[in-house]
Write a protein that holds these residues in place. Structure first.
Motif, short mmCIF file in Angstrom:
data_model
loop_
_atom_site.label_atom_id
_atom_site.label_comp_id
_atom_site.label_asym_id
_atom_site.label_seq_id
_atom_site.Cartn_x
_atom_site.Cartn_y
_atom_site.Cartn_z
N GLY A 149 1.80 10.73 -2.74
CA GLY A 149 2.00 9.37 -2.26
C GLY A 149 2.41 8.46 -3.40
N ARG A 150 2.56 7.21 -3.08
CA ARG A 150 3.05 6.25 -4.06
C ARG A 150 1.95 5.77 -5.00
NH1 ARG A 150 6.74 1.94 -1.06
NH2 ARG A 150 5.42 0.69 -2.39
N ALA A 151 2.35 5.37 -6.18
CA ALA A 151 1.37 4.94 -7.19
C ALA A 151 0.60 3.71 -6.73
CB ALA A 151 2.08 4.65 -8.51
N ASP A 152 1.31 2.75 -6.12
CA ASP A 152 0.61 1.53 -5.71
C ASP A 152 -0.38 1.84 -4.57
OD1 ASP A 152 2.98 2.02 -4.26
OD2 ASP A 152 3.14 -0.05 -3.62
N THR A 153 0.02 2.72 -3.66
CA THR A 153 -0.89 3.08 -2.57
C THR A 153 -2.15 3.74 -3.13
OG1 THR A 153 1.08 3.54 -1.26
CG2 THR A 153 -1.00 4.31 -0.37
N ALA A 154 -1.97 4.67 -4.07
CA ALA A 154 -3.13 5.36 -4.66
C ALA A 154 -4.04 4.35 -5.35
CB ALA A 154 -2.65 6.42 -5.65
N ALA A 155 -3.45 3.44 -6.10
CA ALA A 155 -4.24 2.47 -6.86
C ALA A 155 -5.08 1.60 -5.93
CB ALA A 155 -3.33 1.60 -7.72
N PHE A 156 -4.45 1.10 -4.87
CA PHE A 156 -5.18 0.18 -4.01
C PHE A 156 -6.18 0.92 -3.11
CE2 PHE A 156 -1.20 -2.34 -4.84
CZ PHE A 156 -1.80 -3.19 -5.76
N ASP A 157 -5.93 2.20 -2.84
CA ASP A 157 -6.94 2.99 -2.14
C ASP A 157 -8.19 3.13 -3.00
OD1 ASP A 157 -5.45 3.38 0.09
OD2 ASP A 157 -4.84 5.45 -0.37
N ASP A 158 -7.97 3.37 -4.30
CA ASP A 158 -9.10 3.55 -5.21
C ASP A 158 -9.81 2.23 -5.50
OD1 ASP A 158 -8.29 6.13 -5.34
OD2 ASP A 158 -7.63 6.09 -7.43
N SER A 207 -11.01 -8.67 -7.92
CA SER A 207 -11.26 -9.97 -8.55
C SER A 207 -11.73 -9.74 -9.99
CB SER A 207 -12.23 -10.83 -7.74
OG SER A 207 -13.33 -10.11 -7.36
N GLY A 208 -11.16 -10.53 -10.89
CA GLY A 208 -11.48 -10.38 -12.30
C GLY A 208 -10.58 -9.41 -13.04
N TRP A 209 -9.75 -8.66 -12.33
CA TRP A 209 -8.87 -7.69 -12.99
C TRP A 209 -7.61 -8.36 -13.51
CZ3 TRP A 209 -9.01 -2.01 -12.85
CH2 TRP A 209 -10.22 -1.50 -12.35
N ARG A 210 -7.07 -7.81 -14.59
CA ARG A 210 -5.69 -8.13 -14.99
C ARG A 210 -4.82 -7.00 -14.48
NH1 ARG A 210 -3.80 -9.74 -20.62
NH2 ARG A 210 -2.42 -11.12 -19.47
N VAL A 211 -3.68 -7.33 -13.91
CA VAL A 211 -2.84 -6.34 -13.26
C VAL A 211 -1.43 -6.41 -13.84
CG1 VAL A 211 -1.94 -5.54 -11.04
CG2 VAL A 211 -4.20 -6.63 -11.15
N PHE A 212 -0.90 -5.26 -14.23
CA PHE A 212 0.47 -5.20 -14.74
C PHE A 212 1.28 -4.27 -13.85
CE2 PHE A 212 -2.19 -6.34 -18.28
CZ PHE A 212 -1.46 -7.27 -18.99
N LEU A 213 2.43 -4.75 -13.39
CA LEU A 213 3.26 -3.98 -12.47
C LEU A 213 4.65 -3.86 -13.04
CD1 LEU A 213 2.29 -6.06 -9.32
CD2 LEU A 213 1.25 -3.90 -10.04
N CYS A 214 5.21 -2.67 -13.02
CA CYS A 214 6.58 -2.55 -13.51
C CYS A 214 7.29 -1.40 -12.80
CB CYS A 214 6.60 -2.33 -15.01
SG CYS A 214 8.25 -2.53 -15.70
N TYR A 227 -2.95 -9.46 -5.11
CA TYR A 227 -3.43 -10.82 -4.87
C TYR A 227 -4.41 -10.85 -3.71
CZ TYR A 227 -3.24 -15.82 -3.82
OH TYR A 227 -3.57 -17.13 -3.57
N LEU A 228 -4.03 -10.16 -2.63
CA LEU A 228 -4.92 -10.13 -1.47
C LEU A 228 -6.24 -9.42 -1.79
CD1 LEU A 228 -2.42 -9.46 1.45
CD2 LEU A 228 -3.66 -11.57 0.92
N ALA A 229 -6.20 -8.50 -2.76
CA ALA A 229 -7.42 -7.80 -3.15
C ALA A 229 -8.27 -8.63 -4.10
CB ALA A 229 -7.07 -6.46 -3.78
N GLY A 230 -7.82 -9.84 -4.42
CA GLY A 230 -8.68 -10.74 -5.17
C GLY A 230 -8.24 -11.09 -6.59
N ASP A 261 -6.23 -20.67 -3.19
CA ASP A 261 -6.20 -19.21 -3.18
C ASP A 261 -6.83 -18.65 -1.90
OD1 ASP A 261 -4.74 -18.32 -5.37
OD2 ASP A 261 -6.38 -18.82 -6.73
N ILE A 262 -7.90 -19.30 -1.47
CA ILE A 262 -8.55 -18.85 -0.23
C ILE A 262 -7.56 -18.97 0.93
CG2 ILE A 262 -10.42 -19.34 1.40
CD1 ILE A 262 -12.04 -20.42 -0.96
N PHE A 263 -6.91 -20.11 0.99
CA PHE A 263 -5.98 -20.35 2.09
C PHE A 263 -4.77 -19.42 2.03
CE2 PHE A 263 -2.23 -22.60 3.75
CZ PHE A 263 -2.62 -22.74 5.08
N TYR A 264 -4.16 -19.31 0.85
CA TYR A 264 -2.95 -18.50 0.72
C TYR A 264 -3.25 -17.03 1.02
CZ TYR A 264 1.51 -16.96 -1.42
OH TYR A 264 2.74 -16.40 -1.67
#
Ligand code: HEM
Lengths: 329, 122
Positions: free
Chosen positions: A269-278, A283-290, A304-307, B20-23
């Motif tokens: 599967g895809r890397a992003d799918t695996a990461a978000f499954d795990d 919240s509190g994480w720094r995330v780098f995407l490339c 973002y939706l994951a916090g 952020d909550i709203f978005y």
């Protein structure tokens, strides 16, 4: 209507139009790429007139002081006299010192800059070939560990620079470099914050640099790297990353293959799918995407939706770049 | 001197807490997220901030004409009553999550409701 003076000609600027769009619309041959202030490819100098401050955000002080600005971000209200950039301000000389095939379509290029470049792993440089062809590449090297600049170049269909670097360039060839640019790099000072790195294809380059930079700096929080490829042979630097995971208990490496025939131990599967499954909670994480733009865009939203905070999500989608199609004559 | 609604809610700090909550709620809602699914999420987030500043009774003022212009393209792309209600629902849920007192949140919802015809270009 404001006028733009550039070279020996004068151009008009429509209301709300950027300087870059106005010049391109009127047939001026300029280098440009991202059109949103990230790549710095289109940088020009203002000799006279008022440049809106946001068009200089993120430029080095020395460049700002000389009137450099980003025409893609500037919609000035008044007349502007423009100069093209002075080469010596922007570009340094460099030489290819090593070309190594890492995967069927990816080479590692090591460059020696004539004057040392100050940079953070994860930032990017613009490479300019002798004929004017220009492209952006992220830095995988770590300055305190490596003398040379390291980039990873994937051969793209119809990609003039990537094909040249993969198949034709030779050790010793000269190239100009501009940089380093970009804010996606490891910041010391929060050694316990967890870091998530997701990349596909040669998007591994900045992540490889950031991970090693953080570990070398004594980062203690977990660092999780997910590298994806459609085929197993596209997952390069596997051994190096496995070794890094063995020697650092807070570093985790997950190779992911989305097509058929993964190697034993690879996630399917895809890397992003695996990461978000795990990691459903970020919240509190720094995330780098490339990597590829669709992956980067979708992953940014999911993170973002994951916090994760938007300010903590760094996203580079370099393959998006629609650079000039023909080299400068 | 009586304080404005914006001040009573807590001003810019309150908007920052809410945005952020709203978005996140809007982006997680399949029914409406396509309207907001801009590649440039930072710019979108800034617009959510303008939206919240406005309904919080904040300093940035928009005319009915501004509201019509801002949503004209969206209406052409199918923006309708049900989308409006969904956004209003997420706004109410955001205020509840932040434990905004009922009397204040009712004022916010009233401002949002007052934009209905302009937003939908009726
Ligand atoms: C509840 C009443 C609403 C109010 C008071 C409101 C307010 C605003 C404001 C003030 C802006 C301009 C932001 C700026 O450019 O600075 C805006 C833009 C926007 N609104 Fe609304 N809005 C409402 C409902 C909706 C709904 C129901 C949708 C879609 C489901 C929506 C989608 C958008 C989008 C996508 C933009 C950005 C347009 C662009 O990119 O230029 N809005 N809104």
């Amino acid at each position: 209507m404001p006028r733009l003076q550039y070279g020996s000609a004068s151009y008009d600027l429509l209301s709300g139009e950027s300087v870059l769009d106005a010049l391109l619309r009127q047939g001026v041959d300029l280098s440009y790429s991202c059109r949103k202030g990230s790549c710095l490819t289109c940088m020009l100098r203002c000799a006279k007139g008022h440049i809106p401050p946001q068009a200089q955000d993120g430029l080095r002080d020395s460049l700002r002081a000389q009137g450099y600005f980003l025409p893609c971000l500037a919609s000035p209200e008044g007349d502007i006299d423009l100069l093209s950039g002075e080469d010596a301000d922007l570009f340094g000389r460099a030489r290819l010192v090593e070309i190594e095939r890492l995967a069927p379509a990816i080479v590692r290029i090591r460059l020696e800059a004539a004057t040392p470049l100050y940079y953070h792993p994860g930032q990017f440089i613009n490479l300019r070939r002798g004929d004017g062809l220009m492209r952006s590449y992220s830095l995988a090297s770590v300055p305190r560990r490596e003398d040379h600049l390291e980039i990873h170049v994937k051969r793209l269909k119809g990609g003039a620079m990537s094909t040249w670097l993969n198949d034709e360039a030779r050790v010793g060839d000269a190239i100009d470099i501009q940089g380093a640019n970009g804010s996606g790099f490891y910041l010391p000072g929060h050694p316990d914050r967890p870091i998530l790195l997701i990349g596909n294809g040669s998007g591994l380059a900045p992540l490889y640099g950031i991970a090693r930079d953080a570990l070398g700096d004594g980062h203690r929080g977990e660092i999780r790297l997910y590298h994806g490829s459609r085929t197993a042979d596209g997952l390069y630097l596997r051994d190096e990353l496995r070794a890094l995971a063995v020697s650092h208990e807070n570093f985790f490496y997950t190779p992911c293959v989305s097509g058929p025939e993964p190697n034993p131990g690879d996630r399917t599967g895809r890397a992003d799918t695996a990461a978000f499954d795990d990691l459903p909670q970020l919240s509190g994480w720094r995330v780098f995407l490339c990597g590829s733009p669709p992956m980067v865009h979708a992953a940014k939203r999911t993170a973002y939706l994951a916090g994760a905070k938007l300010a903590d999500i760094h996203a580079d989608a370099f393959e998006l770049r629609e650079l000039r199609k023909t080299p400068r004559a | 001197m009586s304080e404005t609604l914006y001040q009573r809610l807590g001003g810019e700090a309150a908007v920052n807490a809410a945005v952020d909550i709203f978005y996140r709620k809007v982006l997680a809602d399949r029914q409406i997220r396509d309207f907001f699914d801009d590649v440039d999420m930072d710019a979108q987030r800034a617009k959510q901030k303008s939206f919240l500043t406005m309904v919080f009774g904040g300093p940035k003022t928009y005319t009915g004409k501004d509201m019509r212009e801002a949503h004209k393209k969206l209406v052409a792309n199918g923006l309708n009553e049900s989308h409006f209600n969904a956004v209003a629902g997420h706004l109410q849920a955001t205020l509840d999550e932040l434990k905004v007192p009922k009397a204040l949140s009712a004022e916010v919802m009233a401002i949002a409701a007052s934009t209905h015809d302009d937003v939908l270009n009726r």
